[in-house]
Design an enzyme around this catalytic site. Sequence first.
Site, PDB file in Angstrom:
ATOM      1  CG  ASP A  99      -2.049   0.995   1.101  1.00  0.00           C
ATOM      2  OD1 ASP A  99      -2.322   1.461  -0.024  1.00  0.00           O
ATOM      3  OD2 ASP A  99      -2.664   1.306   2.135  1.00  0.00           O
ATOM      4  CE1 TYR A 101      -0.175   8.733   4.143  1.00  0.00           C
ATOM      5  CE2 TYR A 101       1.991   9.756   3.976  1.00  0.00           C
ATOM      6  CZ  TYR A 101       0.749   9.659   4.587  1.00  0.00           C
ATOM      7  OH  TYR A 101       0.464  10.491   5.655  1.00  0.00           O
ATOM      8  CG  HIS A 106      -4.012  10.710   2.386  1.00  0.00           C
ATOM      9  ND1 HIS A 106      -5.033  10.678   3.306  1.00  0.00           N
ATOM     10  CD2 HIS A 106      -3.154   9.709   2.737  1.00  0.00           C
ATOM     11  CE1 HIS A 106      -4.804   9.698   4.180  1.00  0.00           C
ATOM     12  NE2 HIS A 106      -3.676   9.102   3.864  1.00  0.00           N
ATOM     13  NE  ARG A 115       5.133  14.931  10.361  1.00  0.00           N
ATOM     14  CZ  ARG A 115       4.497  14.070   9.550  1.00  0.00           C
ATOM     15  NH1 ARG A 115       4.120  12.899  10.003  1.00  0.00           N
ATOM     16  NH2 ARG A 115       4.283  14.378   8.287  1.00  0.00           N
ATOM     17  CD  GLU A 167      -5.965   4.985   4.696  1.00  0.00           C
ATOM     18  OE1 GLU A 167      -5.282   4.136   4.079  1.00  0.00           O
ATOM     19  OE2 GLU A 167      -5.476   5.812   5.491  1.00  0.00           O
ATOM     20  CD  GLU A 169      -5.456   3.010  -0.120  1.00  0.00           C
ATOM     21  OE1 GLU A 169      -4.633   2.342  -0.787  1.00  0.00           O
ATOM     22  OE2 GLU A 169      -5.342   3.231   1.098  1.00  0.00           O
ATOM     23  CG  ASP A 199      -5.732   0.482   3.824  1.00  0.00           C
ATOM     24  OD1 ASP A 199      -5.792  -0.577   4.472  1.00  0.00           O
ATOM     25  OD2 ASP A 199      -4.850   1.351   4.003  1.00  0.00           O
ATOM     26  NE  ARG A 203      -7.541   6.701   9.660  1.00  0.00           N
ATOM     27  CZ  ARG A 203      -6.867   6.503   8.547  1.00  0.00           C
ATOM     28  NH1 ARG A 203      -5.616   6.050   8.596  1.00  0.00           N
ATOM     29  NH2 ARG A 203      -7.421   6.736   7.374  1.00  0.00           N
ATOM     30  CD  GLN A 206      -2.824   4.380  10.704  1.00  0.00           C
ATOM     31  OE1 GLN A 206      -4.055   4.473  10.635  1.00  0.00           O
ATOM     32  NE2 GLN A 206      -2.023   4.851   9.772  1.00  0.00           N
ATOM     33  CE  LYS A 219      -3.358   2.283   7.336  1.00  0.00           C
ATOM     34  NZ  LYS A 219      -4.207   3.115   6.478  1.00  0.00           N
ATOM     35  CB  THR A 223      -7.390  -4.699   2.404  1.00  0.00           C
ATOM     36  OG1 THR A 223      -6.432  -4.427   3.429  1.00  0.00           O
ATOM     37  CG2 THR A 223      -7.293  -3.662   1.314  1.00  0.00           C
ATOM     38  CB  THR A 308      -5.989   7.878   1.470  1.00  0.00           C
ATOM     39  OG1 THR A 308      -5.861   6.891   2.471  1.00  0.00           O
ATOM     40  CG2 THR A 308      -7.347   8.555   1.575  1.00  0.00           C
ATOM     41  CD  GLU A 322      -7.214  12.783   4.069  1.00  0.00           C
ATOM     42  OE1 GLU A 322      -7.494  11.602   3.745  1.00  0.00           O
ATOM     43  OE2 GLU A 322      -6.735  13.601   3.279  1.00  0.00           O
TER      44      GLU A 322
HETATM   45 CA    CA Z   1      -3.953   3.021   2.764  1.00  0.00          CA
END
Ligand code: CA
Length: 367
Positions: A99, A101, A106, A115, A167, A169, A199, A203, A206, A219, A223, A308, A322
């Site tokens: 997978d 990113y 995203h 962050r 997610e 995708e 996916d 959270r 994770q 995760k 899926t 995502t 998000e």
């Molecule tokens: Ca993903």
Amino acid sequence: MSWGIDNLPYGVFSRPGLGPRVGVRYGDHVLDLAAALHDEVFATGSLNAFLARGRTAWRDTRAVVRNKLSSDLSVVEEHLIPLDQVALHLPFEVADYVDFYASIDHATNMGKIFRPDSEALLPNWRRLPVGYHGRAGTVVVSGTPIHRPSGQVRAGVFEPSAKLDIEAELGFVVGVPTEMGSRPGAFEDHVFGVTLVNDWSARDIQGFEGQPLGPFLGKSFATSISPWVTPLEALPRIPGRAQDPEPGGYLRRQDDWGLDITLEVRLNDEVVSRPPYARMYWTPDQMLAHMTANGASLRTGDLYASGTISGAEHAERGSLMELSWNGTQPIKLADGSLRSFLEDGDTVTITATAGDVTLGEVSGTIR
Ligand code: CA
């Protein structure tokens, strides 16, 4: 017609007394390929043997099927089975699952959420397509119920995830393998087509487990993929988007192209997002080049997903994380209720279209 002659995705179906076997969807029917083409490669319960045959066979088969369906329908009519008489299965045996990113929107959103006081994108993000290896054995076909995972959501606290997410995708299906230590040839010589991917992501699990090694149990519980694999040949291409800095070496592209696919995410039949694939930063050929750059081999049935898909607008974000900004700005549903993450009984359905071609749907209900 969106399931017409320009689409013709492949899947695996069965009905009482027949199959599972490979078929091509045409309108509201599925064409039994083993019977129509007299080829035993399609009489198996997965696409893998056909995927391994390679690009020339993929192209020739598609041409023959198109010809039969457009000019010779009476001959194949007996092999066209109404969709409401069949069960659809996982279309291919998933070998390895990776997978990525690859959406800059995203990755930027996730960076801002986790962050807030530093740069949203980490220094490697524009230099390579970031990704991780997922769990192939828990890739399931659309319609499979999803059990809410439990895990360590905080130090020493093991309980059901309260932040279950999606997610949206796009997944790429590898047909032709490579040897360890070698590099693949052209993208189109190895990748057969695409499938929709959800996916599912916990959270809270994770968030606690992920530092410093990345996604694991948050995760790997499930899926979901769509039952249809759409050949690359069916997807119209558009010019690619700029990358800054320009990637060098093994990430330099042969041709500049992108895919204009619009996804739609529905939560209990209410549209909550329309993520645009055209805005993805890293491209599927670059993802393929990257995941084999160290000499890692490809296997028939490898699945790698885009990560995502999110756009620049709020209504284009491909995850609830998000959309609700990690629960701080819950989304308002049509009935007036507020929602941050998934509740038991929720059904999430992701659909997608590329011009007149539909990619079908991937759906799952939380148990
Ligand atoms: Ca993903």
